[in-house]
Design a protein around this motif. Structure first.
Motif, PDB file in Angstrom:
ATOM      1  N   LYS A  18      21.029 -61.277 -51.002  1.00 51.86           N
ATOM      2  CA  LYS A  18      20.616 -60.656 -49.744  1.00 51.86           C
ATOM      3  C   LYS A  18      19.815 -61.636 -48.886  1.00 51.86           C
ATOM      4  CE  LYS A  18      20.687 -55.869 -51.251  1.00 51.86           C
ATOM      5  NZ  LYS A  18      19.908 -54.674 -51.550  1.00 51.86           N
ATOM      6  N   ARG A  19      18.925 -62.380 -49.542  1.00 47.91           N
ATOM      7  CA  ARG A  19      18.116 -63.356 -48.827  1.00 47.91           C
ATOM      8  C   ARG A  19      19.012 -64.450 -48.220  1.00 47.91           C
ATOM      9  NH1 ARG A  19      14.598 -63.508 -52.486  1.00 47.91           N
ATOM     10  NH2 ARG A  19      15.505 -65.186 -53.713  1.00 47.91           N
ATOM     11  N   SER A  20      19.982 -64.923 -48.990  1.00 52.90           N
ATOM     12  CA  SER A  20      20.912 -65.948 -48.520  1.00 52.90           C
ATOM     13  C   SER A  20      21.754 -65.424 -47.358  1.00 52.90           C
ATOM     14  CB  SER A  20      21.818 -66.382 -49.669  1.00 52.90           C
ATOM     15  OG  SER A  20      22.867 -67.173 -49.206  1.00 52.90           O
ATOM     16  N   HIS A  21      22.217 -64.188 -47.497  1.00 51.91           N
ATOM     17  CA  HIS A  21      23.031 -63.574 -46.445  1.00 51.91           C
ATOM     18  C   HIS A  21      22.227 -63.454 -45.154  1.00 51.91           C
ATOM     19  CE1 HIS A  21      25.985 -60.983 -44.561  1.00 51.91           C
ATOM     20  NE2 HIS A  21      25.056 -60.078 -44.367  1.00 51.91           N
ATOM     21  N   ARG A  25      22.961 -65.147 -41.481  1.00 51.11           N
ATOM     22  CA  ARG A  25      23.056 -64.347 -40.252  1.00 51.11           C
ATOM     23  C   ARG A  25      22.098 -64.875 -39.189  1.00 51.11           C
ATOM     24  NH1 ARG A  25      24.745 -58.347 -41.056  1.00 51.11           N
ATOM     25  NH2 ARG A  25      23.912 -58.233 -38.965  1.00 51.11           N
ATOM     26  N   ASN A  26      20.853 -65.161 -39.623  1.00 56.49           N
ATOM     27  CA  ASN A  26      19.853 -65.682 -38.683  1.00 56.49           C
ATOM     28  C   ASN A  26      20.282 -67.032 -38.121  1.00 56.49           C
ATOM     29  OD1 ASN A  26      18.333 -63.404 -39.190  1.00 56.49           O
ATOM     30  ND2 ASN A  26      16.951 -64.426 -40.615  1.00 56.49           N
ATOM     31  N   ARG A  27      20.867 -67.884 -38.974  1.00 52.88           N
ATOM     32  CA  ARG A  27      21.356 -69.192 -38.544  1.00 52.88           C
ATOM     33  C   ARG A  27      22.475 -69.016 -37.522  1.00 52.88           C
ATOM     34  NH1 ARG A  27      25.658 -71.601 -40.309  1.00 52.88           N
ATOM     35  NH2 ARG A  27      25.967 -73.797 -39.909  1.00 52.88           N
ATOM     36  N   SER A  28      23.383 -68.073 -37.773  1.00 50.99           N
ATOM     37  CA  SER A  28      24.483 -67.809 -36.844  1.00 50.99           C
ATOM     38  C   SER A  28      23.945 -67.356 -35.492  1.00 50.99           C
ATOM     39  CB  SER A  28      25.418 -66.731 -37.401  1.00 50.99           C
ATOM     40  OG  SER A  28      26.059 -67.169 -38.565  1.00 50.99           O
ATOM     41  N   VAL A  29      22.977 -66.450 -35.516  1.00 50.37           N
ATOM     42  CA  VAL A  29      22.393 -65.948 -34.267  1.00 50.37           C
ATOM     43  C   VAL A  29      21.746 -67.091 -33.489  1.00 50.37           C
ATOM     44  CG1 VAL A  29      20.587 -64.458 -33.299  1.00 50.37           C
ATOM     45  CG2 VAL A  29      22.081 -63.600 -35.112  1.00 50.37           C
ATOM     46  N   ALA A  30      21.008 -67.949 -34.193  1.00 41.47           N
ATOM     47  CA  ALA A  30      20.336 -69.066 -33.515  1.00 41.47           C
ATOM     48  C   ALA A  30      21.360 -70.013 -32.891  1.00 41.47           C
ATOM     49  CB  ALA A  30      19.459 -69.822 -34.515  1.00 41.47           C
ATOM     50  N   ILE A  31      22.425 -70.320 -33.609  1.00 42.22           N
ATOM     51  CA  ILE A  31      23.438 -71.242 -33.079  1.00 42.22           C
ATOM     52  C   ILE A  31      24.168 -70.612 -31.892  1.00 42.22           C
ATOM     53  CG2 ILE A  31      25.634 -72.369 -33.614  1.00 42.22           C
ATOM     54  CD1 ILE A  31      24.521 -72.946 -36.409  1.00 42.22           C
ATOM     55  N   ARG A  72      31.795 -60.036 -35.733  1.00 39.87           N
ATOM     56  CA  ARG A  72      31.360 -59.209 -36.874  1.00 39.87           C
ATOM     57  C   ARG A  72      29.848 -59.091 -36.963  1.00 39.87           C
ATOM     58  NH1 ARG A  72      35.169 -62.013 -40.314  1.00 39.87           N
ATOM     59  NH2 ARG A  72      33.391 -63.222 -40.968  1.00 39.87           N
ATOM     60  N   ASN A  73      29.141 -60.118 -36.569  1.00 39.55           N
ATOM     61  CA  ASN A  73      27.680 -60.101 -36.625  1.00 39.55           C
ATOM     62  C   ASN A  73      27.171 -59.337 -35.399  1.00 39.55           C
ATOM     63  OD1 ASN A  73      24.926 -60.761 -36.278  1.00 39.55           O
ATOM     64  ND2 ASN A  73      25.182 -62.655 -37.418  1.00 39.55           N
ATOM     65  N   PRO A  74      26.532 -58.174 -35.603  1.00 35.77           N
ATOM     66  CA  PRO A  74      26.128 -57.345 -34.455  1.00 35.77           C
ATOM     67  C   PRO A  74      25.208 -58.062 -33.469  1.00 35.77           C
ATOM     68  CG  PRO A  74      25.735 -56.186 -36.532  1.00 35.77           C
ATOM     69  CD  PRO A  74      26.191 -57.566 -36.868  1.00 35.77           C
ATOM     70  N   GLU A  75      24.300 -58.888 -33.976  1.00 32.65           N
ATOM     71  CA  GLU A  75      23.378 -59.585 -33.074  1.00 32.65           C
ATOM     72  C   GLU A  75      24.114 -60.642 -32.253  1.00 32.65           C
ATOM     73  OE1 GLU A  75      19.635 -60.651 -35.290  1.00 32.65           O
ATOM     74  OE2 GLU A  75      20.762 -59.613 -36.862  1.00 32.65           O
ATOM     75  N   CYS A  76      25.015 -61.388 -32.899  1.00 36.08           N
ATOM     76  CA  CYS A  76      25.807 -62.398 -32.187  1.00 36.08           C
ATOM     77  C   CYS A  76      26.701 -61.724 -31.156  1.00 36.08           C
ATOM     78  CB  CYS A  76      26.664 -63.200 -33.162  1.00 36.08           C
ATOM     79  SG  CYS A  76      25.731 -64.302 -34.237  1.00 36.08           S
TER      80      CYS A  76
END
Length: 155
Positions: A18-21, A25-31, A72-76
């Motif tokens: 979960k932590r890795s996931h 996700r956070n890395r994807s949002v930042a990029i 797929r990533n809601p924030e992105c």
């Protein structure tokens, strides 16, 4: 005791996953956020494809973020939807119709718009069906023509 220790291990493993996931996700949002900023700075239209291409340049691995991951990533996805400009489509239907059909009627224009919704496969199937009907019609016309000639010429 082995049951609890294996249960504790699986919980620890799940927590690690979960932590890795969440980190990914956070890395994807930042990029994605950086890619959108760069595109807006340069005045480029913000599209999924452009975000994905720009993310390859921004990512430390060089792989970037795929279009499907962005959706797929809601924030992105939210970042993309907020930044994306509507794509303006060219209206070429009228030009195409005018180039092939001399003075098309309103009914023909409506029919053209309707047919533009179909896929190539659907259009091809319809064309084949029409060609078959046309061939039968031509055969029937030939028989009728011969009958009229016989009657009028007295043959």
């Amino acid at each position: 005791m082995t049951r609890q220790s294996s249960k504790a291990r699986s919980e620890a493993a799940m927590a690690g996953l979960k932590r890795s996931h969440q980190q990914r996700r956070n890395r994807s949002v930042a990029i994605v956020r950086q890619a959108i900023s760069r595109l807006q700075e340069t005045g480029s239209p913000v599209t999924l494809g452009r975000i994905a291409r720009m993310s390859r340049e921004l990512s430390d691995t060089g792989m970037g973020i795929s279009e499907s991951t962005i959706l797929r990533n809601p924030e992105c996805c939210q970042l993309y939807e907020e930044a994306a400009q509507p794509v303006r489509r060219r209206r070429t239907i009228g030009r195409l119709l005018n180039s092939d059909v001399e003075r098309p009627t309103d009914a023909e224009r409506r029919r053209m718009h309707y047919l533009m919704r179909l896929t190539k496969a659907e259009l091809a199937a319809r064309i084949l069906a029409v060609e078959r009907k046309l061939a039968l019609s031509e055969k029937s016309n030939g028989v009728l023509r011969d009958q009229i000639l016989r009657e009028n010429l007295g043959l």
